[in-house]
Design a protein around this motif. Sequence first.
Motif, PDB file in Angstrom:
ATOM      1  N   VAL A 156       0.857  -1.182   0.000  1.00  0.00           N
ATOM      2  CA  VAL A 156       0.000   0.000   0.000  1.00  0.00           C
ATOM      3  C   VAL A 156       0.893   1.232   0.000  1.00  0.00           C
ATOM      4  N   ARG A 157       0.318   2.356  -0.406  1.00  0.00           N
ATOM      5  CA  ARG A 157       1.040   3.616  -0.312  1.00  0.00           C
ATOM      6  C   ARG A 157       1.034   4.078   1.143  1.00  0.00           C
ATOM      7  N   ASN A 158       2.173   4.586   1.566  1.00  0.00           N
ATOM      8  CA  ASN A 158       2.319   5.111   2.929  1.00  0.00           C
ATOM      9  C   ASN A 158       3.041   6.459   2.822  1.00  0.00           C
ATOM     10  N   GLY A 159       2.241   7.519   2.643  1.00  0.00           N
ATOM     11  CA  GLY A 159       2.860   8.813   2.385  1.00  0.00           C
ATOM     12  C   GLY A 159       3.482   8.825   1.004  1.00  0.00           C
ATOM     13  N   THR A 160       4.792   9.067   0.933  1.00  0.00           N
ATOM     14  CA  THR A 160       5.496   9.116  -0.352  1.00  0.00           C
ATOM     15  C   THR A 160       6.164   7.794  -0.698  1.00  0.00           C
TER      16      THR A 160
END
Length: 440
Positions: A156-160
């Motif tokens: 998953v995306r986590n911030g950048t």
Amino acid sequence: MALPARLTAALGRHPDHLTEDDLQRAVDSQIPESVDLDWKKDFYKGTDAGKKELAKDVSAMANTAGGMVVIGVDDGKKDHAYELAPSESAPGYGEEWIRSVLANWVQPVVPHVGVRPVKSTAHEGKIYWILTVPPSTQAPHAVAAPGNDYNFRVHVRNGTTTRTLAESEIAQRYRDRFQAATDDIDRLQQVDDAGRRYLSDYLTRTVDGSSAPVTYTPAWVSLAAVPSVRGTYPLTTQADRHAAFNRFHDLACHGVTLNARPQHPPLVGRRQVRFEGIPTGQLHQDGSFYAARTISLHSDRRDAANPDQMSQRAFELDLVTLLQAAAAWAAETGAAGDLMLSAALHRYDGSDKLVRLIVTESVFQHGPTLPFPTAPAQTTGDLTAIVTDKREAVVVACTLASDLLADMGANQPHILTPDGDILTDRLNDGLRHQLTGWEQ
């Protein structure tokens, strides 16, 4: 394609229309990376490691909120657009290669990923790649090397950046997916029930002592639709509703017929626009849709004592038209994913009389006489495909029509085909004249 609205606001235009000038403005403005935006300097390598990185980047976007990967913009290790870095166009490493990697390295495949090259005008022979990834209703999407399904990771995306989900988090994502499917079914039933109540109220209402509409139009075909990724459209003020109604009126002009165009005036409903007449329906702010059109029933010209006759060809055309209108409204609200559909035939005169289907007015039909089906026909279609391809709309409508007609003793639709054709040579002059949105 439904993408985070923040991207359009930040970049100045929809990601599907970005140019090199827009990317340069992103550099000048130092637009930062985020959960829905990933700047990448270099094109992915053709090694397994490169393929895995591509699969990870795209699946992480789909597993989170959707977003965009831009290849050819260096972040300078500063997590913002730092410098343009378009790459040479390499034979064999373009859209087909990207889609092949995603198809083989991500399970289930992420639907509706956009892959678009943007030619550089400042750097001759070089290009950028823009990958647009809508949020997915089929998440979680796992990354695994082909033939190695037992060793997979979910990102998953986590911030950048991206991160890998723990086993307990993956389990929760699967529970969320199954719950979402149940919610979609419940929402479709809710939209259908509300629409039928509204239609019934309209048909039985009398004004100033006049006869209720049901006296003249007792039989109707209806379509309820719910997108799997809901949209949003402002429908809280009179101005909102008028704007939405006028926009839908325009959209309904692009169907295979004009029979889904609503009649003025737009009427008030909670978080919806309503319209009455032929058709009668409701437009919901989340992209859900309900509309119904009257079915022409007439007595047998040879013997009035025989069951009423129903035009099969007109019914099939109306079903395509309603489906196109439903998809157009859903897309207008920003909805995406699949479109869940429920079509039904109704009689509102309290009658369960038998009906005979006819395909031409001049030929006696020897098929059975049956009442309208009591159960709706349901299916799911690809929203984007229905909106962009009239043949796909015909394919989906053919599925719905086949089920309803089978319950009435017909082997198959008469003018719709499973391949997406409308057999116009089987239409009479009146129906052919209605077919304004189909090449004949």
